[in-house]
Design a protein around this motif. Structure first.
Motif, PDB file in Angstrom:
ATOM      1  N   SER A 143       1.212  -1.265   0.460  1.00 59.74           N
ATOM      2  CA  SER A 143       0.054  -0.135  -0.433  1.00 59.74           C
ATOM      3  C   SER A 143       0.564   1.236  -0.110  1.00 59.74           C
ATOM      4  O   SER A 143       1.538   1.052   0.395  1.00 59.74           O
ATOM      5  CB  SER A 143      -1.121   0.200   1.695  1.00 59.74           C
ATOM      6  N   ALA A 145       0.780   3.586   1.786  1.00 55.87           N
ATOM      7  CA  ALA A 145       1.369   4.018   2.966  1.00 55.87           C
ATOM      8  C   ALA A 145       1.918   3.225   4.076  1.00 55.87           C
ATOM      9  O   ALA A 145       2.859   4.162   4.484  1.00 55.87           O
ATOM     10  CB  ALA A 145      -0.019   3.799   3.796  1.00 55.87           C
ATOM     11  N   GLU A 146       2.456   1.998   3.616  1.00 55.29           N
ATOM     12  CA  GLU A 146       3.277   1.091   4.639  1.00 55.29           C
ATOM     13  C   GLU A 146       4.873   1.385   3.529  1.00 55.29           C
ATOM     14  O   GLU A 146       5.725   2.104   3.441  1.00 55.29           O
ATOM     15  CB  GLU A 146       3.320  -0.256   2.993  1.00 55.29           C
ATOM     16  N   ARG A 147       4.744   2.080   2.194  1.00 58.14           N
ATOM     17  CA  ARG A 147       5.786   2.771   1.425  1.00 58.14           C
ATOM     18  C   ARG A 147       6.481   3.134   1.529  1.00 58.14           C
ATOM     19  O   ARG A 147       7.697   4.145   1.836  1.00 58.14           O
ATOM     20  CB  ARG A 147       4.618   3.093  -0.057  1.00 58.14           C
ATOM     21  N   GLU A 148       5.485   4.945   2.498  1.00 60.34           N
ATOM     22  CA  GLU A 148       5.904   6.489   2.128  1.00 60.34           C
ATOM     23  C   GLU A 148       6.200   5.728   4.329  1.00 60.34           C
ATOM     24  O   GLU A 148       6.946   6.657   4.590  1.00 60.34           O
ATOM     25  CB  GLU A 148       4.538   7.030   2.669  1.00 60.34           C
ATOM     26  N   VAL A 149       5.510   4.767   5.294  1.00 59.28           N
ATOM     27  CA  VAL A 149       6.377   4.999   6.013  1.00 59.28           C
ATOM     28  C   VAL A 149       7.922   4.025   5.496  1.00 59.28           C
ATOM     29  O   VAL A 149       8.799   4.952   6.656  1.00 59.28           O
ATOM     30  CB  VAL A 149       5.730   3.514   7.442  1.00 59.28           C
TER      31      VAL A 149
ATOM     32  N   TYR B  79       6.304  12.500  -2.265  1.00 55.08           N
ATOM     33  CA  TYR B  79       5.364  11.710  -3.534  1.00 55.08           C
ATOM     34  C   TYR B  79       4.764  12.628  -4.415  1.00 55.08           C
ATOM     35  O   TYR B  79       4.046  12.876  -3.307  1.00 55.08           O
ATOM     36  CB  TYR B  79       4.685  10.347  -2.746  1.00 55.08           C
ATOM     37  N   MET B  88      -2.150  -4.254  -4.879  1.00 48.96           N
ATOM     38  CA  MET B  88      -1.428  -3.406  -3.555  1.00 48.96           C
ATOM     39  C   MET B  88      -2.348  -4.773  -2.385  1.00 48.96           C
ATOM     40  O   MET B  88      -3.174  -4.602  -2.387  1.00 48.96           O
ATOM     41  CB  MET B  88      -2.005  -2.260  -3.440  1.00 48.96           C
ATOM     42  N   ASN B  89      -1.442  -4.630  -1.254  1.00 43.26           N
ATOM     43  CA  ASN B  89      -1.504  -5.811  -0.562  1.00 43.26           C
ATOM     44  C   ASN B  89      -1.163  -4.627   1.419  1.00 43.26           C
ATOM     45  O   ASN B  89      -0.499  -3.993   1.106  1.00 43.26           O
ATOM     46  CB  ASN B  89      -1.248  -6.548   0.302  1.00 43.26           C
ATOM     47  N   PHE B  99      -1.163   1.068  12.848  1.00 43.31           N
ATOM     48  CA  PHE B  99      -0.398   1.676  11.757  1.00 43.31           C
ATOM     49  C   PHE B  99      -1.093   2.940  11.336  1.00 43.31           C
ATOM     50  O   PHE B  99      -0.099   3.859  11.026  1.00 43.31           O
ATOM     51  CB  PHE B  99      -1.101   0.124  10.213  1.00 43.31           C
ATOM     52  N   HIS B 103       1.990   6.240  10.284  1.00 46.11           N
ATOM     53  CA  HIS B 103       1.481   6.531   8.984  1.00 46.11           C
ATOM     54  C   HIS B 103       1.403   7.997   8.966  1.00 46.11           C
ATOM     55  O   HIS B 103       1.890   9.102   9.103  1.00 46.11           O
ATOM     56  CB  HIS B 103       0.451   6.730   8.610  1.00 46.11           C
ATOM     57  N   VAL B 106       4.209   9.850  10.166  1.00 47.55           N
ATOM     58  CA  VAL B 106       5.406   9.785   8.940  1.00 47.55           C
ATOM     59  C   VAL B 106       5.149  11.302   8.750  1.00 47.55           C
ATOM     60  O   VAL B 106       6.135  12.174   8.176  1.00 47.55           O
ATOM     61  CB  VAL B 106       5.837   8.328   8.171  1.00 47.55           C
ATOM     62  N   MET B 149      -6.492   1.761   1.929  1.00 49.77           N
ATOM     63  CA  MET B 149      -6.231   2.200   0.871  1.00 49.77           C
ATOM     64  C   MET B 149      -7.011   3.616   0.405  1.00 49.77           C
ATOM     65  O   MET B 149      -5.925   4.957   0.303  1.00 49.77           O
ATOM     66  CB  MET B 149      -5.864   2.133  -0.180  1.00 49.77           C
ATOM     67  N   ASP B 152      -7.361   6.745   3.528  1.00 46.05           N
ATOM     68  CA  ASP B 152      -6.188   6.786   3.710  1.00 46.05           C
ATOM     69  C   ASP B 152      -5.022   8.163   2.581  1.00 46.05           C
ATOM     70  O   ASP B 152      -4.606   8.396   3.299  1.00 46.05           O
ATOM     71  CB  ASP B 152      -4.685   5.633   4.232  1.00 46.05           C
TER      72      ASP B 152
END
Lengths: 231, 258
Positions: A143, A145-149, B79, B88-89, B99, B103, B106, B149, B152
């Motif tokens: 995702s 979000a995971e990419r950014e983290v 980005y 995507m997962n 989580f 996020h 960050v 997703m 978010d």
């Protein structure tokens, strides 16, 4: 000649990323030579050979692949100059995370994939923290979000590096690494240059072929686990 | 805040200049990217993502117009493009709450609690069975994951451009997803083969052999047709809901729902 060193975690896509990047370099009429260092076996040289460029393989066999790599840097440079390469790409074995292959004056690239877990960048150590460029692969399957983290975690470990996402399968993003290589300074000569981070010491009986377990068989530089508690 | 991006045309796969020399996309706009497989849709997105590079494969250039244009790279977000795609997962083993907080930290969100509650609410608007803050990410179904997703990306990620890549089969309310994303003033690029999604965009760029072949504005006539498509979509959704609830359909179903 520009000297590019590729390190990274196992199966992160080092070779795939470099194949795409080298294609871009070749398309700009730059000549590239590639050398792969591995332990016992590699088939990565075949993939490089398909690009039609000079390829060399170094198998470290009974020697630690990272020590083997440092001991052969001058030879790799000499070989690549004979091939009249504008750029030499040296891909390391990518095994233990204690060593960092980065050398002052060479562009060191660390390839990691974002499936290794969000806390893993902190565990990788000097291989990641001394890199000039960090390539993150497999970003398309996690995702945003995971990419950014994950990105942020890498940045915490190595704030100076240029961080880029490259898809090893499609090559998306590889042009950024190509441009980074092209912008990098040429190396006059590798002799006398320094490693950014020292390699671990290891001169013990097992280094010279000992296989039996037990104190009486251990000699040389031996370190024991500290279990805490008394003593 | 990003105001507009302009894609300046480069070369197609054959090396000849692509037909569209300049394409403007404004904040809040939806642009559909269409064309057969292999026509260069992904390459176009990739070029936009690599806006900082002076040289790209296609020779395209991306010009970014910010509201306060300081001309400095550091003022641009890390980005430029945030993606939501079918592949995507969530891989991380954590609760939604842990989580999202991570996020939000960050991203330096000033009020993370309020934001994550909004994300949860939006997620549940988009998908079927509601999820909770204590739900583990790895337990989410495909549709729930996709819904989270989208929420978010809309509320936590700062990327001013959002790419939605073929999510028509994701099992979420994709039309509402589109509304949520554009509502945040983002530029939305939709790669799709779905006529309803394509017509919901104000304009569409048609790709051919690696080049931008044409840019078409959705015509008033097409907008009328879109209304028809949306109506039948509603009927199909209703039909789906009936079946999902374990009910039997009857012969005059259509007459009743109309």
């Amino acid at each position: 000649m520009r000297f590019v060193i590729i390190a990274g975690t196992p199966s992160s896509g080092k070779t795939s990323v470099m194949i795409h990047t080298i294609r871009h370099l070749l398309a700009s009429n730059l000549s590239v030579a590639a050398c792969k260092i591995d332990c016992l076996h590699t088939s990565d040289d075949e993939r490089y050979r398909r690009l039609g460029i000079p390829v060399a393989v170094g198998l470290s066999d009974y020697i630690c692949p990272d020590h083997f790599y440092v001991a052969n840097l001058e030879e790799v440079e000499c070989w690549a100059r004979e091939q009249r390469a504008d750029i030499v790409v040296l891909e390391t074995a990518g095994l233990c995370h204690r060593c960092a292959p980065a050398v002052h004056g060479c562009l060191s690239v660390c390839v990691i994939d974002c499936l290794i877990g969000i806390d893993t960048p902190k565990k990788i150590g000097p291989m990641l923290s001394t890199a000039d460029s960090v390539v993150i692969t497999k970003c398309d399957i996690v995702s945003q979000a995971e990419r950014e983290v994950f990105h942020n975690m890498v940045e915490t470990v190595n704030p100076q590096a240029k961080i880029m996402d490259i898809n090893g399968l499609t090559g998306q993003g590889a042009i950024t690494l190509k441009n980074e290589i092209v912008r990098y300074n040429s190396l006059e000569g590798i002799s006398g240059k320094e490693l950014k981070y020292p390699m671990p010491a290891a001169i013990c009986s097992y280094c010279s072929g000992e296989t039996v377990i037990g104190k009486t068989y251990q000699m040389g530089n031996v370190k024991k686990v500290d279990f805490g508690g008394e003593n | 805040m990003l105001e507009q991006i302009t894609v300046l045309g480069g070369l197609d796969k054959k090396g000849s200049p692509e037909r569209i020399r300049s394409l403007d996309i404004k904040a809040g706009e939806v642009l559909a990217v269409i064309g057969p497989t292999g026509s260069g849709k992904t390459q176009l997105i990739s070029d936009i993502e690599q806006y900082g590079e002076e040289e790209t494969l296609t020779g395209r250039r991306i010009v970014i117009k910010n509201q306060q244009d300081t001309g400095k790279d550091k003022d641009l977000p890390r980005y430029l493009v945030a993606q939501v795609s079918q592949n995507m997962n969530f891989l991380i083993d954590m609760t939604i709450e842990e989580f999202l907080l991570m996020h939000a930290r960050v991203r330096a969100i000033p009020d993370p609690r309020e934001t994550i509650n909004n994300v949860l609410e939006t997620t549940n608007q988009l998908s079927g069975e509601p999820v909770h803050l204590s739900t583990n990410l790895t337990q989410l179904s495909g549709g729930q994951s996709r819904a989270l997703m989208v929420a978010d990306v809309a509320l936590v990620s700062n990327a001013p451009i959002v790419l939605i890549d073929e999510i028509e089969n994701a099992g979420i309310n994709r039309l509402q997803a589109l509304e949520i994303l554009t509502g945040q003033g983002k530029i939305v690029l939709v790669v799709s083969h779905d006529p309803t999604l394509i017509l919901m965009a104000e304009k569409r760029v048609v790709m051919k052999e690696g080049g931008m072949e044409s840019v078409l504005q959705t015509t008033p006539e097409e907008q009328k047709m879109l209304e028809g498509l949306l109506r039948s979509e509603k009927q199909i959704n209703l039909l789906r809901d009936y079946l999902r609830e374990g009910r039997l359909l009857w012969q005059e179903f259509w007459c009743t729902v109309r």
